[in-house]
Motif scaffolding. Structure first.
Motif, short mmCIF file in Angstrom:
data_model
loop_
_atom_site.label_atom_id
_atom_site.label_comp_id
_atom_site.label_asym_id
_atom_site.label_seq_id
_atom_site.Cartn_x
_atom_site.Cartn_y
_atom_site.Cartn_z
N LEU A 68 1.33 0.34 40.86
CA LEU A 68 0.99 1.95 40.56
C LEU A 68 0.22 2.15 38.69
CD1 LEU A 68 5.26 2.02 41.07
CD2 LEU A 68 3.73 2.84 42.01
N ILE A 69 -0.45 3.27 39.03
CA ILE A 69 -0.37 3.62 36.88
C ILE A 69 0.45 3.35 35.88
CG2 ILE A 69 -2.86 4.41 38.36
CD1 ILE A 69 -2.19 6.96 37.30
N GLU A 70 1.17 4.22 36.63
CA GLU A 70 2.66 3.79 35.15
C GLU A 70 2.73 2.33 35.13
OE1 GLU A 70 3.76 7.35 38.59
OE2 GLU A 70 2.89 5.56 38.54
N ALA A 71 2.68 1.55 35.84
CA ALA A 71 2.83 0.23 35.40
C ALA A 71 1.51 -0.09 34.36
CB ALA A 71 3.06 -0.72 36.93
N LEU A 72 0.44 0.35 34.67
CA LEU A 72 -0.57 -0.30 33.93
C LEU A 72 -1.32 0.65 32.76
CD1 LEU A 72 -3.57 -1.03 34.27
CD2 LEU A 72 -4.14 1.52 35.70
N VAL A 73 -0.26 1.92 32.90
CA VAL A 73 -0.63 2.42 31.30
C VAL A 73 0.71 2.35 30.40
CG1 VAL A 73 1.03 4.40 31.51
CG2 VAL A 73 -0.65 5.06 30.02
N VAL A 74 1.65 1.15 31.01
CA VAL A 74 2.92 0.75 30.01
C VAL A 74 2.09 -0.18 29.75
CG1 VAL A 74 4.48 -0.36 30.26
CG2 VAL A 74 5.01 1.84 31.20
N LYS A 75 1.51 -0.55 30.68
CA LYS A 75 0.85 -2.50 29.46
C LYS A 75 -0.02 -2.37 27.94
CE LYS A 75 -1.10 -6.75 30.56
NZ LYS A 75 -0.78 -7.96 31.13
N ILE A 76 -0.67 -0.92 29.09
CA ILE A 76 -1.73 -0.96 27.52
C ILE A 76 -0.49 -1.00 26.74
CG2 ILE A 76 -3.93 0.37 27.02
CD1 ILE A 76 -4.48 0.92 30.06
N ALA A 77 -0.03 0.16 26.98
CA ALA A 77 0.37 0.44 25.69
C ALA A 77 1.40 -0.57 24.53
CB ALA A 77 1.04 1.67 26.08
N ASN A 78 1.83 -1.32 25.82
CA ASN A 78 2.89 -2.34 24.50
C ASN A 78 1.92 -3.17 24.75
OD1 ASN A 78 4.94 -2.03 26.04
ND2 ASN A 78 5.64 -2.51 27.77
N VAL A 79 0.65 -3.55 24.98
CA VAL A 79 0.14 -4.36 24.46
C VAL A 79 -1.29 -4.68 23.11
CG1 VAL A 79 -2.61 -6.17 24.89
CG2 VAL A 79 -0.85 -5.65 27.01
N ILE A 80 -1.11 -3.06 23.23
CA ILE A 80 -1.68 -2.43 22.05
C ILE A 80 -0.70 -2.74 21.45
CG2 ILE A 80 -2.26 -0.33 20.92
CD1 ILE A 80 -3.36 0.20 23.31
#
Length: 121
Positions: free
Chosen positions: A71-83
């Protein structure tokens, strides 16, 4: 609040639920906005008081071009959390939009996207 924007970053990844997406891959575009206080950076002209957007670009690239997500939902949350985890003292909030310009969907549309906002924005 002050903001740093990285717009229309482009990457190639293998995210998706359908076999074609995980086998052939596809283009992804990303927009990232960082809520930061640039007062000290503006007064001193010193990079150490702000966020290096070249590092943020590389971080986004490594995530999107790295481990596949269904899911791109999981991908976008990962980006936000890592930043947020990478810059806990500098980034007060983050908004990440991930765009699939060519998802394998029959029909007429420009693109699909998912956006998340975390922290103070």
């Amino acid at each position: 609040m002050d903001y740093i924007h990285l717009k229309d970053m482009q990457f190639y990844g293998y995210h998706g639920v359908l076999a074609a997406e995980t086998t052939l891959g596809q283009r992804f575009r990303a927009n990232v906005s960082l809520a930061v206080d640039m007062t000290k950076a503006g007064e001193t002209d010193d990079l150490s008081y702000t966020v290096n957007y070249a590092e943020v670009y590389a971080l986004c690239r490594d995530i999107v071009e790295g481990e596949p997500f269904k899911l791109i939902e999981a991908l976008v949350v990962k980006i936000a959390n890592v930043i947020l985890a990478t810059y806990p003292d500098k980034v007060k909030g983050v908004r990440v939009e991930l765009i699939k310009p060519d998802p394998p969907i029959h029909g007429y549309y420009k693109e699909v996207s998912v956006e998340v906002t975390r922290g103070d924005f």
